[in-house]
Design a protein around this motif. Sequence first.
Motif, PDB file in Angstrom:
ATOM      1  N   MET A   6       0.853  -1.227  -0.119  1.00  0.00           N
ATOM      2  CA  MET A   6      -0.223  -0.131   0.201  1.00  0.00           C
ATOM      3  C   MET A   6       0.719   1.173   0.108  1.00  0.00           C
ATOM      4  SD  MET A   6      -1.545   0.279   3.677  1.00  0.00           S
ATOM      5  CE  MET A   6      -0.405  -0.171   5.267  1.00  0.00           C
ATOM      6  N   HIS A   7       0.271   2.312  -0.353  1.00  0.00           N
ATOM      7  CA  HIS A   7       1.122   3.684  -0.414  1.00  0.00           C
ATOM      8  C   HIS A   7       0.412   4.597   0.535  1.00  0.00           C
ATOM      9  CE1 HIS A   7       3.017   7.313  -2.073  1.00  0.00           C
ATOM     10  NE2 HIS A   7       2.097   7.895  -1.420  1.00  0.00           N
ATOM     11  N   ILE A   8       1.104   5.098   1.229  1.00  0.00           N
ATOM     12  CA  ILE A   8       0.626   6.040   2.501  1.00  0.00           C
ATOM     13  C   ILE A   8       1.114   7.421   2.235  1.00  0.00           C
ATOM     14  CG2 ILE A   8       0.639   6.511   4.929  1.00  0.00           C
ATOM     15  CD1 ILE A   8       0.824   3.530   5.496  1.00  0.00           C
ATOM     16  N   ASP A   9       0.280   8.594   2.058  1.00  0.00           N
ATOM     17  CA  ASP A   9       0.702   9.879   1.912  1.00  0.00           C
ATOM     18  C   ASP A   9       1.519  10.452   3.036  1.00  0.00           C
ATOM     19  OD1 ASP A   9      -0.096   9.667  -1.028  1.00  0.00           O
ATOM     20  OD2 ASP A   9      -2.261  10.160  -0.112  1.00  0.00           O
ATOM     21  N   ALA A  10       2.506   9.626   3.125  1.00  0.00           N
ATOM     22  CA  ALA A  10       3.247  10.498   4.396  1.00  0.00           C
ATOM     23  C   ALA A  10       4.642   9.929   4.434  1.00  0.00           C
ATOM     24  CB  ALA A  10       2.803   9.962   5.962  1.00  0.00           C
ATOM     25  N   PRO A  11       5.724  10.719   4.758  1.00  0.00           N
ATOM     26  CA  PRO A  11       7.060  10.359   4.632  1.00  0.00           C
ATOM     27  C   PRO A  11       7.021   9.176   5.525  1.00  0.00           C
ATOM     28  CG  PRO A  11       6.934  12.261   5.952  1.00  0.00           C
ATOM     29  CD  PRO A  11       5.476  12.046   5.517  1.00  0.00           C
ATOM     30  N   VAL A  12       8.353   8.385   5.368  1.00  0.00           N
ATOM     31  CA  VAL A  12       8.713   7.138   5.910  1.00  0.00           C
ATOM     32  C   VAL A  12       9.059   7.500   7.294  1.00  0.00           C
ATOM     33  CG1 VAL A  12      11.204   7.002   5.325  1.00  0.00           C
ATOM     34  CG2 VAL A  12       9.990   4.861   5.771  1.00  0.00           C
ATOM     35  N   GLU A  13       9.464   8.511   7.611  1.00  0.00           N
ATOM     36  CA  GLU A  13       9.743   8.937   9.061  1.00  0.00           C
ATOM     37  C   GLU A  13       8.617   8.904  10.002  1.00  0.00           C
ATOM     38  OE1 GLU A  13      12.916   9.805   6.213  1.00  0.00           O
ATOM     39  OE2 GLU A  13      10.961  10.948   6.370  1.00  0.00           O
ATOM     40  N   LYS A  14       7.333   9.227   9.500  1.00  0.00           N
ATOM     41  CA  LYS A  14       6.315   9.134   9.782  1.00  0.00           C
ATOM     42  C   LYS A  14       5.450   7.944  10.024  1.00  0.00           C
ATOM     43  CE  LYS A  14       1.832  11.786  10.218  1.00  0.00           C
ATOM     44  NZ  LYS A  14       1.193  12.918   9.614  1.00  0.00           N
ATOM     45  N   VAL A  15       5.804   7.069   9.017  1.00  0.00           N
ATOM     46  CA  VAL A  15       5.085   5.787   8.753  1.00  0.00           C
ATOM     47  C   VAL A  15       5.710   4.727   9.685  1.00  0.00           C
ATOM     48  CG1 VAL A  15       4.346   3.919   7.193  1.00  0.00           C
ATOM     49  CG2 VAL A  15       4.241   6.435   6.514  1.00  0.00           C
ATOM     50  N   ILE A  28      -6.538  -0.758  15.860  1.00  0.00           N
ATOM     51  CA  ILE A  28      -6.926  -1.051  14.569  1.00  0.00           C
ATOM     52  C   ILE A  28      -6.992  -2.477  14.157  1.00  0.00           C
ATOM     53  CG2 ILE A  28      -5.948  -0.530  12.120  1.00  0.00           C
ATOM     54  CD1 ILE A  28      -4.430   1.744  13.000  1.00  0.00           C
ATOM     55  N   THR A  29      -6.760  -3.256  15.236  1.00  0.00           N
ATOM     56  CA  THR A  29      -6.948  -4.832  14.704  1.00  0.00           C
ATOM     57  C   THR A  29      -8.235  -5.026  14.017  1.00  0.00           C
ATOM     58  OG1 THR A  29      -7.332  -5.280  17.073  1.00  0.00           O
ATOM     59  CG2 THR A  29      -5.034  -5.396  16.222  1.00  0.00           C
ATOM     60  N   VAL A  30      -8.402  -5.881  13.066  1.00  0.00           N
ATOM     61  CA  VAL A  30      -9.546  -6.460  12.749  1.00  0.00           C
ATOM     62  C   VAL A  30     -10.518  -7.141  13.595  1.00  0.00           C
ATOM     63  CG1 VAL A  30     -10.421  -7.726  10.903  1.00  0.00           C
ATOM     64  CG2 VAL A  30      -8.236  -6.801  10.348  1.00  0.00           C
ATOM     65  N   MET A  31      -9.778  -7.881  14.516  1.00  0.00           N
ATOM     66  CA  MET A  31     -10.629  -8.610  15.364  1.00  0.00           C
ATOM     67  C   MET A  31     -10.773  -7.979  16.426  1.00  0.00           C
ATOM     68  SD  MET A  31      -9.153 -12.377  14.512  1.00  0.00           S
ATOM     69  CE  MET A  31      -7.423 -11.907  14.792  1.00  0.00           C
ATOM     70  N   GLU A  32     -11.585  -8.314  17.420  1.00  0.00           N
ATOM     71  CA  GLU A  32     -11.574  -7.651  18.837  1.00  0.00           C
ATOM     72  C   GLU A  32     -10.529  -8.059  19.677  1.00  0.00           C
ATOM     73  OE1 GLU A  32     -14.184  -7.038  22.787  1.00  0.00           O
ATOM     74  OE2 GLU A  32     -15.144  -6.823  20.686  1.00  0.00           O
ATOM     75  N   THR A  33      -9.147  -7.429  19.965  1.00  0.00           N
ATOM     76  CA  THR A  33      -8.016  -8.011  20.512  1.00  0.00           C
ATOM     77  C   THR A  33      -7.438  -7.272  21.675  1.00  0.00           C
ATOM     78  OG1 THR A  33      -7.287  -8.774  18.511  1.00  0.00           O
ATOM     79  CG2 THR A  33      -5.634  -8.793  20.055  1.00  0.00           C
ATOM     80  N   GLU A  34      -7.287  -8.027  22.775  1.00  0.00           N
ATOM     81  CA  GLU A  34      -6.803  -7.179  24.054  1.00  0.00           C
ATOM     82  C   GLU A  34      -5.070  -7.327  23.765  1.00  0.00           C
ATOM     83  OE1 GLU A  34      -6.639  -7.477  28.925  1.00  0.00           O
ATOM     84  OE2 GLU A  34      -7.834  -9.006  27.604  1.00  0.00           O
ATOM     85  N   TYR A  35      -4.544  -6.240  24.011  1.00  0.00           N
ATOM     86  CA  TYR A  35      -2.975  -6.168  24.002  1.00  0.00           C
ATOM     87  C   TYR A  35      -2.576  -5.890  25.595  1.00  0.00           C
ATOM     88  CZ  TYR A  35      -2.769  -5.919  19.032  1.00  0.00           C
ATOM     89  OH  TYR A  35      -2.845  -6.369  17.732  1.00  0.00           O
ATOM     90  N   PHE A  36      -1.692  -6.622  25.946  1.00  0.00           N
ATOM     91  CA  PHE A  36      -1.512  -6.457  27.308  1.00  0.00           C
ATOM     92  C   PHE A  36       0.466  -6.750  27.480  1.00  0.00           C
ATOM     93  CE2 PHE A  36      -2.965 -10.460  27.256  1.00  0.00           C
ATOM     94  CZ  PHE A  36      -2.332 -11.414  27.746  1.00  0.00           C
ATOM     95  N   ASP A  37       1.046  -6.310  28.551  1.00  0.00           N
ATOM     96  CA  ASP A  37       2.422  -6.848  28.902  1.00  0.00           C
ATOM     97  C   ASP A  37       3.232  -6.138  27.765  1.00  0.00           C
ATOM     98  OD1 ASP A  37       1.736  -8.087  31.293  1.00  0.00           O
ATOM     99  OD2 ASP A  37       1.833  -9.895  30.268  1.00  0.00           O
ATOM    100  N   PRO A 132      -6.533   0.061   4.853  1.00  0.00           N
ATOM    101  CA  PRO A 132      -7.146   1.440   4.800  1.00  0.00           C
ATOM    102  C   PRO A 132      -7.252   2.264   6.044  1.00  0.00           C
ATOM    103  CG  PRO A 132      -8.337  -0.303   3.676  1.00  0.00           C
ATOM    104  CD  PRO A 132      -7.519  -0.935   4.419  1.00  0.00           C
ATOM    105  N   GLN A 133      -7.517   1.269   7.344  1.00  0.00           N
ATOM    106  CA  GLN A 133      -7.429   1.905   8.714  1.00  0.00           C
ATOM    107  C   GLN A 133      -6.087   2.479   9.152  1.00  0.00           C
ATOM    108  OE1 GLN A 133      -9.483  -0.410  11.734  1.00  0.00           O
ATOM    109  NE2 GLN A 133     -10.036  -1.662  10.098  1.00  0.00           N
ATOM    110  N   VAL A 134      -5.077   1.481   8.798  1.00  0.00           N
ATOM    111  CA  VAL A 134      -3.581   2.180   9.018  1.00  0.00           C
ATOM    112  C   VAL A 134      -3.251   3.457   8.103  1.00  0.00           C
ATOM    113  CG1 VAL A 134      -1.087   1.880   8.813  1.00  0.00           C
ATOM    114  CG2 VAL A 134      -2.864   0.011   9.707  1.00  0.00           C
ATOM    115  N   LYS A 135      -3.657   3.389   6.892  1.00  0.00           N
ATOM    116  CA  LYS A 135      -3.483   4.577   6.099  1.00  0.00           C
ATOM    117  C   LYS A 135      -4.064   5.677   6.572  1.00  0.00           C
ATOM    118  CE  LYS A 135      -4.263   5.570   1.192  1.00  0.00           C
ATOM    119  NZ  LYS A 135      -3.066   6.074   0.734  1.00  0.00           N
TER     120      LYS A 135
END
Length: 149
Positions: A6-15, A28-37, A132-135
């Motif tokens: 994918m192409h993101i309209d931002a410089p690599v230093e931001k991406v 942004i995860t597609v499934m409902e996910t809990e992140y911890f630790d 698309p969500q990341v972009k």
Amino acid sequence: MTTMTMHIDAPVEKVFPFFKDPKALADITVMETEYFDVKETRQGTGTFFSWRSKIAGIPFEGFEVYTDVVPNKHITEKSSRAMMGTWDYDFEPEGKGTKVTMRHHPRSFWRLPPVNYLMALAQSRMMASFAPQVKERIETAGTKPAKSA
């Protein structure tokens, strides 16, 4: 292996910093996910986090670690779960933006042809929803996560 570019309209230093920060990707995860630790390292290599999710009503837990980080160029993320496998993210300047290539390498029994086909199909659909969500997040809101993990 499943690949998406994918192409993101931002410089690599931001991406790049966005992808390097597990907390930025948590909501942004597609499934409902809990992140911890979540434990980040300054250089990126060695950053790790744990997660919990349900897939088709079946609970899963896993552990991810960044095993290779080259600033503004590459991240390799390895999972304790075979279905998650290994993810490679490559970043290249492209015009005024960044070309991001994501590759998923499944492990273990996922390589059996019928199961591998189904897994590749599922991963393609997840990538198509995730990209698309990341972009949008990077192009409109910067690299700060919307919520903490």
